[in-house]
Design a protein around this motif. Structure first.
Motif, mmCIF file in Angstrom:
data_model
loop_
_atom_site.group_PDB
_atom_site.id
_atom_site.type_symbol
_atom_site.label_atom_id
_atom_site.label_comp_id
_atom_site.label_asym_id
_atom_site.label_seq_id
_atom_site.Cartn_x
_atom_site.Cartn_y
_atom_site.Cartn_z
ATOM 1 N N GLY A 64 0.689 -1.256 -0.146
ATOM 2 C CA GLY A 64 -0.016 0.096 0.055
ATOM 3 C C GLY A 64 1.091 1.182 0.075
ATOM 4 O O GLY A 64 0.524 2.273 -0.497
ATOM 5 N N ALA A 65 2.102 1.445 0.707
ATOM 6 C CA ALA A 65 2.883 2.407 0.878
ATOM 7 C C ALA A 65 3.596 2.637 -0.696
ATOM 8 O O ALA A 65 3.746 3.774 -1.189
ATOM 9 N N SER A 78 -4.914 1.976 -1.110
ATOM 10 C CA SER A 78 -4.223 3.008 -2.055
ATOM 11 C C SER A 78 -4.145 2.468 -3.683
ATOM 12 O O SER A 78 -3.872 2.951 -4.616
ATOM 13 N N VAL A 99 1.132 7.096 -6.457
ATOM 14 C CA VAL A 99 0.015 8.289 -6.565
ATOM 15 C C VAL A 99 0.752 9.523 -6.295
ATOM 16 O O VAL A 99 0.286 10.598 -7.137
ATOM 17 N N ASP A 100 1.464 9.765 -5.300
ATOM 18 C CA ASP A 100 2.036 11.255 -4.991
ATOM 19 C C ASP A 100 2.983 11.398 -5.986
ATOM 20 O O ASP A 100 3.205 12.861 -6.408
ATOM 21 N N TYR A 110 2.155 1.953 -3.566
ATOM 22 C CA TYR A 110 1.169 2.301 -4.486
ATOM 23 C C TYR A 110 0.938 3.898 -4.195
ATOM 24 O O TYR A 110 0.691 4.565 -4.873
ATOM 25 N N GLN A 111 0.998 4.279 -2.613
ATOM 26 C CA GLN A 111 0.912 5.693 -2.469
ATOM 27 C C GLN A 111 1.972 6.689 -2.867
ATOM 28 O O GLN A 111 1.704 7.690 -3.437
ATOM 29 N N GLU A 112 2.996 6.104 -2.949
ATOM 30 C CA GLU A 112 4.304 6.499 -3.582
ATOM 31 C C GLU A 112 3.989 6.943 -5.040
ATOM 32 O O GLU A 112 4.236 8.045 -5.702
ATOM 33 N N THR A 137 -6.950 3.690 -6.022
ATOM 34 C CA THR A 137 -6.585 5.071 -6.578
ATOM 35 C C THR A 137 -5.462 4.971 -7.476
ATOM 36 O O THR A 137 -5.470 5.593 -8.434
ATOM 37 N N ALA A 138 -4.433 4.112 -7.132
ATOM 38 C CA ALA A 138 -3.227 4.096 -8.313
ATOM 39 C C ALA A 138 -3.715 3.436 -9.502
ATOM 40 O O ALA A 138 -3.373 3.654 -10.436
#
Length: 277
Positions: A196-197, A248, A203-204, A199-201, A251-252
């Motif tokens: 999940g982290a 996340s 997205v960011d 994926y968030q990277e 979203t990704a």
């Protein structure tokens, strides 16, 4: 010579020259199958931050692995995908563009594979763990491998056959029972926090990216696909009901699909301009 192989390190590692070259081959060379000059590949890799020496070494090594063949035209060299290279890249493209986190219907059944390797056989244990993990299996406890994707039994059999472990293994299909917690089993089997982290990277990094020039769009599309192609090897693609809330990966996935469509035509046009006859 043996055919080309897919390396997990190449798929999930950092932005090495060979890994970026594979992305270019799959995204831009595969769809047209036109020969491409060394200078074009070197120039595009340079836009992505790869030095010329590293780019040429990546070409030579990729050809040595059986993905490419070269033809000399005067003093210039052009490259064409081999048939095995095309096949592997096409399989990779299907995996990348057909991939979506949490988007799988599930009937509640698990595929369970039981196989134990003595601790003294560390190399074999490592190979087994690496390859089953790469195939999407998780291990909630020693000797037990699980996945909600029942079709993965064929992958498990192939892996166990190649490691000469099939005679020691057992597999069966099952629903989770009354003891313990299914979600706790999932948490032990896979490190979804880490996935999940990642994926968030993603997205960011890409949510605010707005390339404007043709070169910027070409680079953005290349890097987008390059980063995304790691996730089918990192994410076990669990059904939505097994994922953490506000996952996340969802979203990704939406972001990747939107940006890939938005940039695709301009990136392909710029690539075509850089591939002279």
């Amino acid at each position: 010579m043996s055919g080309p192989v897919v390396s997990r390190r190449r798929e999930v590692g950092n932005g090495s020259a060979r890994s970026l070259l594979t992305t270019l081959l799959g995204e831009f060379v595969l769809p047209t199958n036109h020969p491409v000059w060394t200078s074009t590949l070197v120039d595009v890799l340079a836009l992505c931050g790869v030095e010329e020496k590293a780019a040429r070494q990546a070409l030579a090594r990729t050809a040595a692995e059986g993905w490419l063949r070269s033809d000399r035209v005067g003093r210039r060299v052009r490259w064409t995908l081999t048939d095995p290279g095309r096949r592997l890249l096409a399989e990779g493209a299907g995996r990348i563009y057909g991939f979506g986190s949490g988007a799988h219907e599930w009937d509640g059944r698990w595929l369970v594979v039981l196989v134990s390797v003595p601790e003294t056989m560390r190399d074999l244990r490592h190979k087994l763990r690496t390859r089953l993990t790469w195939a999407g299996f998780g291990s909630p406890t020693a000797g037990v491998w699980i996945t909600p994707h029942l079709s993965a039994e064929a992958d498990a059999k192939l892996i166990l056959d190649e490691l000469d472990l099939s005679s020691q293994a057992m597999s069966y299909l099952a629903h989770y029972g009354a003891l313990g917690s299914e979600r706790a089993m999932v948490e032990r089997a896979w490190n979804l926090t880490e996935v999940g982290a990642r994926y968030q990277e993603f997205v960011d990094r890409f949510s605010d990216m707005a390339p404007s020039t043709p070169d910027e769009v070409l680079v953005a599309q290349t890097v987008l696909v390059h980063e995304w192609r790691r996730f089918p090897f990192l994410d076990p693609q669990l059904p939505a009901e097994l994922l953490p809330p506000k996952w996340s990966g969802t979203t990704a996935t939406t972001l990747f699909n939107d940006l890939h469509v938005r940039w695709r035509t301009r990136a392909q046009d710029r690539w075509s301009e850089m591939v002279p006859d």
